[in-house]
Design an enzyme around this catalytic site. Structure first.
Site, PDB file in Angstrom:
ATOM      1  N   VAL A   1       0.857  -1.189   0.000  1.00 14.72           N
ATOM      2  CA  VAL A   1       0.000   0.000   0.000  1.00 14.72           C
ATOM      3  C   VAL A   1       0.891   1.236   0.000  1.00 14.72           C
ATOM      4  O   VAL A   1       1.796   1.362   0.831  1.00 14.72           O
ATOM      5  CB  VAL A   1      -0.932   0.023   1.245  1.00 14.72           C
ATOM      6  CG1 VAL A   1      -1.676   1.349   1.338  1.00 14.72           C
ATOM      7  CG2 VAL A   1      -1.915  -1.137   1.203  1.00 14.72           C
TER       8      VAL A   1
ATOM      9  N   ALA B   1       4.504   4.153   2.771  1.00 22.00           N
ATOM     10  CA  ALA B   1       4.031   2.881   2.213  1.00 22.00           C
ATOM     11  C   ALA B   1       4.209   1.781   3.248  1.00 22.00           C
ATOM     12  O   ALA B   1       4.851   1.988   4.284  1.00 22.00           O
ATOM     13  CB  ALA B   1       4.818   2.531   0.958  1.00 22.00           C
ATOM     14  N   LYS B   2       3.645   0.636   2.997  1.00 19.92           N
ATOM     15  CA  LYS B   2       3.896  -0.559   3.811  1.00 19.92           C
ATOM     16  C   LYS B   2       3.535  -1.766   2.990  1.00 19.92           C
ATOM     17  O   LYS B   2       2.682  -1.695   2.092  1.00 19.92           O
ATOM     18  CB  LYS B   2       3.038  -0.527   5.079  1.00 19.92           C
ATOM     19  CG  LYS B   2       3.597  -1.362   6.208  1.00 19.92           C
ATOM     20  CD  LYS B   2       4.728  -0.641   6.923  1.00 19.92           C
ATOM     21  CE  LYS B   2       5.306  -1.462   8.040  1.00 19.92           C
ATOM     22  NZ  LYS B   2       6.199  -0.625   8.882  1.00 19.92           N
ATOM     23  N   GLY B   3       4.185  -2.886   3.304  1.00 16.76           N
ATOM     24  CA  GLY B   3       3.851  -4.135   2.638  1.00 16.76           C
ATOM     25  C   GLY B   3       3.753  -5.240   3.655  1.00 16.76           C
ATOM     26  O   GLY B   3       4.249  -5.112   4.779  1.00 16.76           O
TER      27      GLY B   3
END
Ligand code: NAD
Length: 421
Positions: A65, A110-112
């Site tokens: 995201v 962001a992050k995953g």
């Protein structure tokens, strides 16, 4: 800006949205801008098939995201945990946007994550999962697009596999696509311990601010992974008595203070803090309630809640983890005058040194560890001073001030760029 107690939040995403809503209300922004700030720019969900060592096939779900790109390329960690879901990743991505703006690094957030238990997989399986996930999200990452880093359940080896997979696919070596890499692949000196160093630095500033003598202070640390371990070590090196630590398997306690280097060796040898010979076992839930000066939650989200916040006895809480305090717990702590240093400030050392690593990769020039440590402490101290001044000027908690200040900076970038078309 008061946080209404009636707002019973339950999930990290609800907490993140409630914090943003409070900042937007304080800043007097309109509905359209609020919606822009609340909505992720890009979300990608992928399936990650894995051939297991026994020949069977498992399929996991992964996300990336990118919450906001107004101030620069997206930046944020990659998490391997069974608890990962899209909403959690959305919350963590939003917090990254505010964190990057707060410490003034030129990134969006962001992050995953992949919903997988890394402890249930061999190294070879984790490598295959990482490479497949990387190739699935390849179109939206890159040194100028989105730069992943380690988080829960991932480490510098994970970053090395990501960097290699990306590089093989584009046909040349691209060290700047991830941060938190091994030193021999262009990782920055001081990156591995940077989040913890920042947590310890901010802890000392917070204790002093509350007029608690550092050399007489006591502390407990929840979580003994990449952040908690070195945070405990740096606190002990500063003369603080670390009385208890915990991990997912249990907790250990010693009134006279734990021998942190010996405990680290024990955890490295056995995989857990449990069974450390020079300490008593402790109920992990009790750790959060011990009568100490400093509590450092450095594990997962949502551990300080409306249920236990009124029983927390620590004078100062420094959030090593992202989102460890729910919004309703936050209001209870504020009412009780517990001094909470929010995650986006307290654990920003990691993204600060990730930025230094990216700069070094782009310049193909390595800084010394002393240079890295000095610049880290300068930047995090500047952010601390800015948040403290903002909070005092406007009678806000540190979390309210940090969020509002960050939202203001993101909004300024957004306004200057304008809305396309
Ligand atoms: P990690 O996987 O290295 O360690 C996590 C630790 O938490 C482990 O010791 C695990 O056993 C423990 N844990 C998990 N569930 C627990 C529970 N219920 N009770 C007690 N302990 C529990 O992860 P990490 O990188 O140290 O990340 C910890 C937190 O810090 C996360 O919230 C992460 O988002 C945040 N953070 C990490 C970095 C970084 O650079 N790694 C930077 C900023 C913020």
């Amino acid at each position: 800006m008061s946080t209404p107690l009636a707002l019973a939040t339950r999930t990290p995403l609800e907490d993140a949205h409630a914090q943003l809503a409070a900042a937007v209300a304080h800043l007097g922004y309109g509905e359209g801008l609020h919606r822009m700030l609340a909505t992720a720019r890009r979300e990608l969900t992928v399936s990650v098939p894995l051939r297991r060592d026994d020949g069977s096939v498992a399929v996991y779900v992964g996300h990336r995201v990118q919450h906001n790109l107004s101030r620069g390329p997206a930046k944020g960690g990659l998490r391997f945990s069974p608890a990962v879901d899209l909403d959690e990743v959305r919350a963590l991505a939003m917090w990254m946007t505010w964190k990057c703006a707060l410490v003034d690094v030129p990134y969006g957030g962001a992050k995953g994550g992949i919903a997988i238990d890394p402890r249930a997989h061999s190294t070879a399986e984790l490598e295959r999962v990482t490479r497949r996930y990387t190739s699935e999200i390849l179109p939206i990452i890159g040194p100028d697009i989105d730069i992943p880093a380690p988080d829960i359940g991932t480490d510098e080896q994970t970053m090395a596999w990501m960097m290699d997979t990306y590089s093989v696919n584009v046909g040349h070596t691209v060290p700047g696509v991830v941060t938190g890499k091994p030193i021999s692949l262009g990782g920055s000196l001081g990156r591995a311990s940077s989040t913890s160093r920042g947590v310890a630095h901010v802890s000392i500033l917070a204790l002093r601010h509350r007029r608690i003598r550092v050399d007489q202070a006591t502390a407990v640390v929840q979580g003994f992974g990449k952040v908690g371990r070195d945070a405990a070590r740096f606190l002990a090196e500063a003369g603080i008595r670390v009385q208890a630590v915990s991990d997912v398997d249990g907790a250990v306690y010693s009134t006279t203070g734990l021998d942190v280097p010996a405990l680290i060796r024990h955890a490295e040898r056995t995989g857990s803090v449990v069974g450390f010979p020079d300490a008593e076992p402790l109920d992990p839930a009790e750790l959060l309630l011990l009568d100490v000066d400093l509590l450092v939650p450095a594990a997962i989200e949502g551990v300080i809640t409306a249920e236990n916040a009124s029983r927390v006895k620590a004078r100062v809480i420094v959030e090593g983890a992202n989102g460890p305090t729910t919004q309703d717990a936050d209001a209870i702590l504020a009412e009780r005058d517990v001094f909470v240093v929010p995650d986006i400030l307290a654990n920003s050392g990691g993204v600060i040194v990730s930025y230094f690593e990216w700069v070094q990769a782009n310049q193909a020039y390595r800084w010394t560890e002393d240079e890295v440590t000095l610049r880290l402490s300068e930047r995090i101290t500047a952010a601390w001073n800015a948040v403290l001044a903002y909070a005092e000027r406007r009678s806000l908690t540190l979390r309210q001030a940090a969020t509002a200040l960050a939202v203001e900076r993101v909004t300024e970038a957004h306004r200057l760029r304008g809305l396309y078309p």
